[in-house]
Motif scaffolding. Sequence first.
Motif, PDB file in Angstrom:
ATOM      1  N   GLY A 190     -73.591 -79.046  97.640  1.00  0.00           N
ATOM      2  CA  GLY A 190     -74.400 -78.090  96.887  1.00  0.00           C
ATOM      3  C   GLY A 190     -75.575 -77.584  97.703  1.00  0.00           C
ATOM      4  O   GLY A 190     -76.638 -77.249  97.172  1.00  0.00           O
ATOM      5  N   ASP A 221     -70.285 -76.217  99.475  1.00  0.00           N
ATOM      6  CA  ASP A 221     -70.726 -75.574  98.242  1.00  0.00           C
ATOM      7  C   ASP A 221     -69.568 -74.755  97.688  1.00  0.00           C
ATOM      8  O   ASP A 221     -68.861 -74.092  98.457  1.00  0.00           O
ATOM      9  CB  ASP A 221     -71.941 -74.666  98.520  1.00  0.00           C
ATOM     10  N   ASN A 222     -69.398 -74.789  96.366  1.00  0.00           N
ATOM     11  CA  ASN A 222     -68.301 -74.006  95.775  1.00  0.00           C
ATOM     12  C   ASN A 222     -68.779 -72.656  95.249  1.00  0.00           C
ATOM     13  O   ASN A 222     -67.992 -71.907  94.660  1.00  0.00           O
ATOM     14  CB  ASN A 222     -67.606 -74.792  94.665  1.00  0.00           C
ATOM     15  N   LEU A 223     -70.053 -72.344  95.445  1.00  0.00           N
ATOM     16  CA  LEU A 223     -70.654 -71.056  95.069  1.00  0.00           C
ATOM     17  C   LEU A 223     -70.619 -70.802  93.567  1.00  0.00           C
ATOM     18  O   LEU A 223     -70.703 -69.645  93.126  1.00  0.00           O
ATOM     19  CB  LEU A 223     -69.972 -69.892  95.811  1.00  0.00           C
ATOM     20  N   SER A 224     -70.517 -71.858  92.759  1.00  0.00           N
ATOM     21  CA  SER A 224     -70.510 -71.676  91.308  1.00  0.00           C
ATOM     22  C   SER A 224     -71.880 -71.281  90.777  1.00  0.00           C
ATOM     23  O   SER A 224     -71.993 -70.634  89.735  1.00  0.00           O
ATOM     24  CB  SER A 224     -70.028 -72.952  90.610  1.00  0.00           C
ATOM     25  N   ASN A 225     -72.937 -71.670  91.487  1.00  0.00           N
ATOM     26  CA  ASN A 225     -74.287 -71.279  91.075  1.00  0.00           C
ATOM     27  C   ASN A 225     -75.135 -70.945  92.302  1.00  0.00           C
ATOM     28  O   ASN A 225     -76.324 -71.255  92.359  1.00  0.00           O
ATOM     29  CB  ASN A 225     -74.944 -72.396  90.258  1.00  0.00           C
ATOM     30  N   SER A 226     -74.490 -70.310  93.270  1.00  0.00           N
ATOM     31  CA  SER A 226     -75.184 -69.920  94.500  1.00  0.00           C
ATOM     32  C   SER A 226     -74.386 -68.798  95.156  1.00  0.00           C
ATOM     33  O   SER A 226     -73.305 -68.437  94.688  1.00  0.00           O
ATOM     34  CB  SER A 226     -75.302 -71.119  95.455  1.00  0.00           C
ATOM     35  N   ASP A 236     -64.965 -77.513  96.837  1.00  0.00           N
ATOM     36  CA  ASP A 236     -65.401 -78.211  95.635  1.00  0.00           C
ATOM     37  C   ASP A 236     -65.300 -79.713  95.862  1.00  0.00           C
ATOM     38  O   ASP A 236     -64.287 -80.203  96.375  1.00  0.00           O
ATOM     39  CB  ASP A 236     -64.514 -77.797  94.450  1.00  0.00           C
ATOM     40  N   HIS A 279     -73.342 -79.526  87.912  1.00  0.00           N
ATOM     41  CA  HIS A 279     -73.874 -78.610  86.906  1.00  0.00           C
ATOM     42  C   HIS A 279     -75.135 -79.240  86.335  1.00  0.00           C
ATOM     43  O   HIS A 279     -75.217 -80.463  86.190  1.00  0.00           O
ATOM     44  CB  HIS A 279     -72.846 -78.382  85.801  1.00  0.00           C
ATOM     45  N   LYS A 335     -66.912 -79.755  80.743  1.00  0.00           N
ATOM     46  CA  LYS A 335     -67.198 -79.115  82.030  1.00  0.00           C
ATOM     47  C   LYS A 335     -68.120 -80.002  82.856  1.00  0.00           C
ATOM     48  O   LYS A 335     -67.932 -80.160  84.058  1.00  0.00           O
ATOM     49  CB  LYS A 335     -67.836 -77.753  81.783  1.00  0.00           C
ATOM     50  N   TYR A 336     -69.100 -80.614  82.214  1.00  0.00           N
ATOM     51  CA  TYR A 336     -70.075 -81.464  82.899  1.00  0.00           C
ATOM     52  C   TYR A 336     -69.479 -82.814  83.273  1.00  0.00           C
ATOM     53  O   TYR A 336     -69.716 -83.320  84.370  1.00  0.00           O
ATOM     54  CB  TYR A 336     -71.330 -81.621  82.028  1.00  0.00           C
ATOM     55  N   ASN A 347     -67.010 -82.097  86.320  1.00  0.00           N
ATOM     56  CA  ASN A 347     -67.624 -81.738  87.596  1.00  0.00           C
ATOM     57  C   ASN A 347     -68.558 -82.827  88.104  1.00  0.00           C
ATOM     58  O   ASN A 347     -68.469 -83.249  89.263  1.00  0.00           O
ATOM     59  CB  ASN A 347     -68.394 -80.430  87.446  1.00  0.00           C
TER      60      ASN A 347
END
Length: 346
Positions: free
Chosen positions: A9, A33-38, A60, A85, A97-98, A101
Amino acid sequence: MKKTILVTGGLGYIGSHTVVELQESNYDVVVIDNLSNSISEVAEKITSITQIPVKLYIGDITDESSLKTLFEQETIGGVIHFAAHKAVGESVQKPFKYYRNNIDGMITLQKVMHQHHVKTIVFSSSCTVYGDTKHSPIAETHPVTEAISPYGTTKLVCEQILKELCRYSGFKGIILRYFNPVGAHPSTCIGELPLGVPDNLVPYITQTAAGIREKLTVFGNDYNTADGTNIRDYIHVVDLARAHVKALDYALSMNQDCEIFNLGTGTGHSVLEVIQAFEQTSGISLPYVIGARRTGDVEQIWADATKAVQILNWTPQYNLHDMMDSAWKWQVALSQNNQKRASKPA
């Protein structure tokens, strides 16, 4: 010989600032980083600060084969684990989801670390593990309690996994329970960049001040605090990033063990105090309304960070007004960059 540190991350908010501090502390850094929040452009921004390229793997941490490939290609000497997350409110709405992940990702990462004989890890935890405590400032010796959100549950579970791996499998672990990171790098190259509507207070403040949001909602003014709003311990993200480097240094020197540190300033500020500090620093009057309490929010909590000061030789340098100033300068720079991109011919 320089060690290579994997930062999971590492393009996220705290991760990117920590990569900067690691590079400036003479560590080689690999990021996944999987770029889910970046966004991938953050790697270029880091390089613009340090003049050192970022070695980036897009992947991921729940994908075991991708992690194995990374560990086979790189000689990893230690890990700082951010990838998770992190929105309390969303975790209440999307608990699976949490769980998937955050918990599966931790298990997969540590399994691959074990297979490749990498035993040093700094884990990004949270003060949420203390639950809705009435005892602030809160020290590491305070018992953890049943979490009040799925996000908090994932942090508790991951902490327990790491403690057991340190006890039985030779891991050397540092658990960092930090409070509320805010602000941005003084270069204004990196800062908090939420995708979509911000879940955290300060980016919502700065986006409201910039005209991106119509108004700010304060979630509840009937708490048992001086002004009725939640109290949190806000810490500048650069101070937090530097603490991760200190923790890594310490972990690399440890024998098999697991240590826990709180990271905060030791001072609590209410939501309204943060708004007032921003208004004083920026000169902008913020439109806000009072809304209902938000599910999963703790009333008030701030840190006793004495242990980190004494053992890690770390002390936060920035106050609340510094935090608001850097957050606003970051938002202004971000808006200017967006305007430049929009004005370029297609």
